[in-house]
Design a protein around this motif. Sequence first.
Motif, PDB file in Angstrom:
ATOM      1  N   HIS A  22      -5.693  -3.406  -1.803  1.00 25.97           N
ATOM      2  CA  HIS A  22      -4.689  -2.686  -2.589  1.00 25.97           C
ATOM      3  C   HIS A  22      -5.056  -1.208  -2.725  1.00 25.97           C
ATOM      4  O   HIS A  22      -4.177  -0.338  -2.684  1.00 25.97           O
ATOM      5  N   GLU A  23      -6.324  -0.936  -2.883  1.00 30.69           N
ATOM      6  CA  GLU A  23      -6.788   0.446  -3.018  1.00 30.69           C
ATOM      7  C   GLU A  23      -6.637   1.246  -1.731  1.00 30.69           C
ATOM      8  O   GLU A  23      -6.583   2.478  -1.766  1.00 30.69           O
ATOM      9  N   ASN A  24      -6.579   0.550  -0.612  1.00 30.33           N
ATOM     10  CA  ASN A  24      -6.614   1.210   0.698  1.00 30.33           C
ATOM     11  C   ASN A  24      -5.421   0.802   1.560  1.00 30.33           C
ATOM     12  O   ASN A  24      -5.582   0.200   2.627  1.00 30.33           O
ATOM     13  N   PRO A  25      -4.204   1.129   1.125  1.00 28.98           N
ATOM     14  CA  PRO A  25      -3.010   0.698   1.856  1.00 28.98           C
ATOM     15  C   PRO A  25      -2.829   1.471   3.156  1.00 28.98           C
ATOM     16  O   PRO A  25      -3.168   2.650   3.256  1.00 28.98           O
ATOM     17  N   ILE A  87       2.658   3.592  -9.453  1.00 25.98           N
ATOM     18  CA  ILE A  87       2.635   3.983 -10.866  1.00 25.98           C
ATOM     19  C   ILE A  87       2.101   2.860 -11.756  1.00 25.98           C
ATOM     20  O   ILE A  87       2.344   2.852 -12.960  1.00 25.98           O
ATOM     21  N   THR A  88       1.350   1.907 -11.185  1.00 25.41           N
ATOM     22  CA  THR A  88       0.860   0.779 -11.991  1.00 25.41           C
ATOM     23  C   THR A  88      -0.201   1.199 -12.999  1.00 25.41           C
ATOM     24  O   THR A  88      -0.350   0.560 -14.041  1.00 25.41           O
ATOM     25  N   GLY A  89      -0.978   2.238 -12.674  1.00 20.78           N
ATOM     26  CA  GLY A  89      -2.075   2.635 -13.548  1.00 20.78           C
ATOM     27  C   GLY A  89      -3.258   1.686 -13.522  1.00 20.78           C
ATOM     28  O   GLY A  89      -4.167   1.801 -14.348  1.00 20.78           O
ATOM     29  N   LYS A  90      -3.265   0.763 -12.572  1.00 22.31           N
ATOM     30  CA  LYS A  90      -4.368  -0.196 -12.487  1.00 22.31           C
ATOM     31  C   LYS A  90      -5.642   0.507 -12.001  1.00 22.31           C
ATOM     32  O   LYS A  90      -5.573   1.490 -11.249  1.00 22.31           O
ATOM     33  N   PRO A  91      -6.808   0.002 -12.401  1.00 21.03           N
ATOM     34  CA  PRO A  91      -8.061   0.622 -11.931  1.00 21.03           C
ATOM     35  C   PRO A  91      -8.249   0.528 -10.421  1.00 21.03           C
ATOM     36  O   PRO A  91      -9.008   1.304  -9.849  1.00 21.03           O
ATOM     37  N   ASN A 360       8.968  -1.974  -5.644  1.00 16.57           N
ATOM     38  CA  ASN A 360       9.031  -1.143  -6.845  1.00 16.57           C
ATOM     39  C   ASN A 360       7.655  -0.500  -7.058  1.00 16.57           C
ATOM     40  O   ASN A 360       6.633  -1.166  -6.890  1.00 16.57           O
ATOM     41  N   PRO A 361       7.584   0.788  -7.440  1.00 10.65           N
ATOM     42  CA  PRO A 361       6.279   1.442  -7.586  1.00 10.65           C
ATOM     43  C   PRO A 361       5.411   0.884  -8.708  1.00 10.65           C
ATOM     44  O   PRO A 361       4.213   1.186  -8.770  1.00 10.65           O
ATOM     45  N   ALA A 362       5.992   0.038  -9.577  1.00 12.41           N
ATOM     46  CA  ALA A 362       5.211  -0.596 -10.641  1.00 12.41           C
ATOM     47  C   ALA A 362       4.765  -2.009 -10.279  1.00 12.41           C
ATOM     48  O   ALA A 362       4.100  -2.680 -11.072  1.00 12.41           O
ATOM     49  N   TYR A 363       5.097  -2.477  -9.069  1.00 13.02           N
ATOM     50  CA  TYR A 363       4.761  -3.842  -8.654  1.00 13.02           C
ATOM     51  C   TYR A 363       3.252  -4.008  -8.435  1.00 13.02           C
ATOM     52  O   TYR A 363       2.566  -3.096  -7.973  1.00 13.02           O
ATOM     53  N   ASP A 364       2.762  -5.209  -8.732  1.00  7.97           N
ATOM     54  CA  ASP A 364       1.400  -5.596  -8.347  1.00  7.97           C
ATOM     55  C   ASP A 364       1.381  -7.094  -8.088  1.00  7.97           C
ATOM     56  O   ASP A 364       2.029  -7.871  -8.802  1.00  7.97           O
ATOM     57  N   PHE A 365       0.646  -7.495  -7.072  1.00  9.61           N
ATOM     58  CA  PHE A 365       0.475  -8.919  -6.789  1.00  9.61           C
ATOM     59  C   PHE A 365      -0.316  -9.564  -7.928  1.00  9.61           C
ATOM     60  O   PHE A 365      -1.259  -8.975  -8.468  1.00  9.61           O
TER      61      PHE A 365
END
Length: 389
Positions: A22-25, A87-91, A360-365
């Motif tokens: 996820h960090e390295n798309p 735009i998730t703001g996840k670490p 969506n830019p706020a999506y996360d698996f």
Amino acid sequence: MPLLNRAIEMQEEVSRWRRHLHENPELMFDVHETAKFVADKLRSFGVDEVATGIGRTGVVGIIRGRHGEGQTVGLRSDMDALPLHEITGKPYASKTPGKMHACGHDGHTAMLLGAAQYLAETRNFKGSVAVIFQPAEEGGGGGREMVKEGMMERFSISEVYGMHNTPGLPVGQFAIRKGPIMAATDEFNITIEGRGGHAAQPHRTIDPVVIGAQLVNALQTIVSRGTDPLDSVVLSVTKFHAGDAHNIIPQKAELAGTVRTLRSEMRDFAEKRLREVAEGVATALGAVAGIDYDRNYPVTFNHDQETEFAARTAQSVAGSNAVNLEVAPMMAGEDFSYMLEARPGAFMFIGNGESASLHNPAYDFNDDAIPHGISYWVQLAESALPAAS
């Protein structure tokens, strides 16, 4: 077989793999680091054969069972991300501005890697499992390229299965249907050539803006007045470009959009009528219409026998009440369709819980889905290739 204890134990480690991805798309076919990560993991698991560069940047791993030779079943994941700013703001959010995993392909890849690790450890099946990691699902046709390159023949794959996460479907639940489950996705570009001139003298022009506006409305009648209401057809005009100045009627206007269908007959009908309507409206108003119509991904069509098998597999993992056997088709597209044209198989939806929608830019698996996905893949492989056969 409910959730595998080993899959539950693996969740934390597989989640770390997922978050690294996820960090390295990476986009489209340019998934070199992702493919290297996948290939390195497969080799570390002791997978018998790891082939890279399939369909340009795809990876295929072959795991041979310990109960002798038999057929080969393919399990497919996609690897590419989307050109979105996260735009998730996840670490573990994307480190690359303008690129993010907004469709869950990081989770798909991680779950299939987890299943590959388990299957390489146990090998409790007869025959071989091909784990397929595909590039360029998001518009590039990576599945088509892998098929064209002869992947099915090279690895003797007899049937093939895919899976995609679904926001809104609870974690631990699955959904599938026989027949069309995702749409054919066609694209069109229409150029209306009129006669430009001064905006104060419209009578001396053939105004492509007015003609284009008429055409947008006329195209909608292909669905609303030309299609059986029980047939699923979507026609959307998504671009309309014309002119650069306030006081000039332009020479031409350009329209573009997409057509989505679930049956080949309706796909043919929609293209035929789009051409007729565009040319007819333009001609009636003194202009000329140029039409480019691109048939993109075909319908994702689940084969009956393999769909029943995939559904039984999901029920064995999640329980009968947690598998929807008649999910409504989605009008989005999926290039796993090319693999299903080449071999029998089925495409399954797996629950992602309450989350932002795909793309969506706020999506996360949802990492809680990982043991469910691993368990499904393992059960599918072992049931398709029973050790006692």
